[in-house]
Design an enzyme around this catalytic site. Structure first.
Site, PDB file in Angstrom:
ATOM      1  N   LEU A 141       9.865  19.780  15.038  1.00 17.96           N
ATOM      2  CA  LEU A 141       9.240  20.819  15.835  1.00 17.96           C
ATOM      3  C   LEU A 141       8.342  20.117  16.921  1.00 17.96           C
ATOM      4  CD1 LEU A 141       8.867  23.620  13.284  1.00 17.96           C
ATOM      5  CD2 LEU A 141      10.516  23.651  14.913  1.00 17.96           C
ATOM      6  N   TYR A 184      -0.531   8.918   3.420  1.00 21.24           N
ATOM      7  CA  TYR A 184      -0.986  10.048   3.944  1.00 21.24           C
ATOM      8  C   TYR A 184      -2.389  10.359   3.239  1.00 21.24           C
ATOM      9  CZ  TYR A 184       3.738  10.694   5.584  1.00 21.24           C
ATOM     10  OH  TYR A 184       4.892  10.479   6.359  1.00 21.24           O
TER      11      TYR A 184
END
Length: 346
Positions: free
Chosen positions: A225, A65
């Site tokens: 989500l 990341y």
């Protein structure tokens, strides 16, 4: 609350067969380093610390990341950037959390990434992560993406040696099929499997979740989500900056997005009638599934982390669960989940 209502209280839950115990909702940190626009490092560290103080105790990162960006040619934060943020945030708080990180996606000088599962790379990657995280052990170490050139038994075997050396406490995999999962678990106990799962991405339900149950593996959904769409963050006609990975994903494009937003609008109405947000409903739906599940929604802002944390107190009846499953039936969601961005997306 009637007998048909399903509620999961924010008690701590055990991850797989390990001794790692966490609250039912963790925090994914990827967005603080890549794919969703820019983030201020100092603000990110402060947010992580505030999340820990709130009680969030499963923090998910990866050595990759920061090494990639949705926009070709745009500057990136750098390999290991996200682990460095977490390492800074952990000072004085390390014993309060379970730290999960990942390896295997290795950037090349040409700007691509390759997946490296060689035993020697496993050990080198772990040592580098330990330095960036400024810790003496990784609680949950994931094999991020499969290297097709190396048998999974060899990679997991090397990971098992890290457990024996005390550098890692438990092992995880990400985005693998049931056959690979079984082979890995036969080599060393697997604590967690991380893959995408949400109301609008249900691909793991038929085979992966039942196999996790059979093997005693906790399932850790990333993007629970739907990359923010299920949280009600967007409106119809929304567009995404070139630095935002959603600008490349088919579900967020054109007619697909317009169709999918109709489903999200219905989710919002459902939540409003129950005095909660659509994101809280989406997380509560996951927590109410008949499996051992600990979602890790990502967030850059403390307000969203607090909102997600409160999803554990949202009650859903059996009828509610069935309605939401029908609303987001896979046949109703338009567009594939990935575009053409060079992996990994999580």
């Amino acid at each position: 609350m009637d007998e048909k209502t399903i509620r999961r209280e924010p008690a701590r839950v055990r991850l797989g067969h390990s001794d790692l115990v966490v609250r039912p909702i963790g925090l994914g940190l990827m967005g603080m380093s890549q794919y969703y626009g820019t983030a201020d490092p100092e603000a990110s560290v402060a947010t992580i610390q505030s999340a820990i103080d709130l009680g969030v105790d499963l923090l998910d990162t990866s050595d990759y990341y920061g090494a990639s960006n949705a926009a070709p040619g745009r500057p990136v934060q750098g390999f290991g950037h996200n682990e460095g943020l977490l390492g800074r945030a952990l000072k004085g708080r390390r014993e309060k959390v379970v730290v999960a990180t990942k390896f295997s996606a290795r950037p090349t000088p040409e700007g691509r990434s390759v997946f490296d599962g060689r035993p020697e790379y496993v050990k080198a990657a772990c040592e580098a992560s330990l330095r960036r995280l400024d810790t003496d052990r990784i609680d949950l170490y994931y094999y991020h993406r499969l290297d097709p050139t190396v048998p999974v038994e060899e990679t997991v075997g090397a990971m098992a040696e890290l457990v024996a050396e005390g550098k890692v406490r438990a092992l995880g995999l990400s985005e693998v099929d049931p056959g690979i999962l079984r082979r890995a678990a036969a080599t060393h106990p697997i604590t967690a499997l991380q893959s995408e799962y949400s109301l609008w991405e249900r691909g793991v339900e038929d085979e992966i979740l039942p196999e996790c149950r059979r093997l005693g593996i906790t399932f850790v959904p990333y993007s629970p989500l739907g990359r923010g769409v299920l949280a009600g963050r967007f409106r119809r006609g929304a567009t995404f900056d070139i630095e935002d990975i959603r600008s490349t994903l088919p579900r967020f494009q054109g007619e697909n997005f317009e169709n999918n937003m109709r489903l999200v609008d219905a989710l919002g109405e459902f939540g409003e009638a129950r005095q909660c947000t659509p994101g809280q409903v989406a997380l509560a739906w996951l927590l109410a599934q008949p499996y051992d599940i600990v979602p890790i929604p990502g967030a850059k802002r403390m307000a969203y982390i607090q909102e997600n944390f409160r999803a554990t107190s949202v009650p859903l009846s059996a009828d509610d669960l069935a309605y939401l499953a029908r609303l987001f039936d896979p046949a109703h969601v338009k567009g594939s989940r990935f575009g053409t961005v060079n992996a990994p997306r999580r």
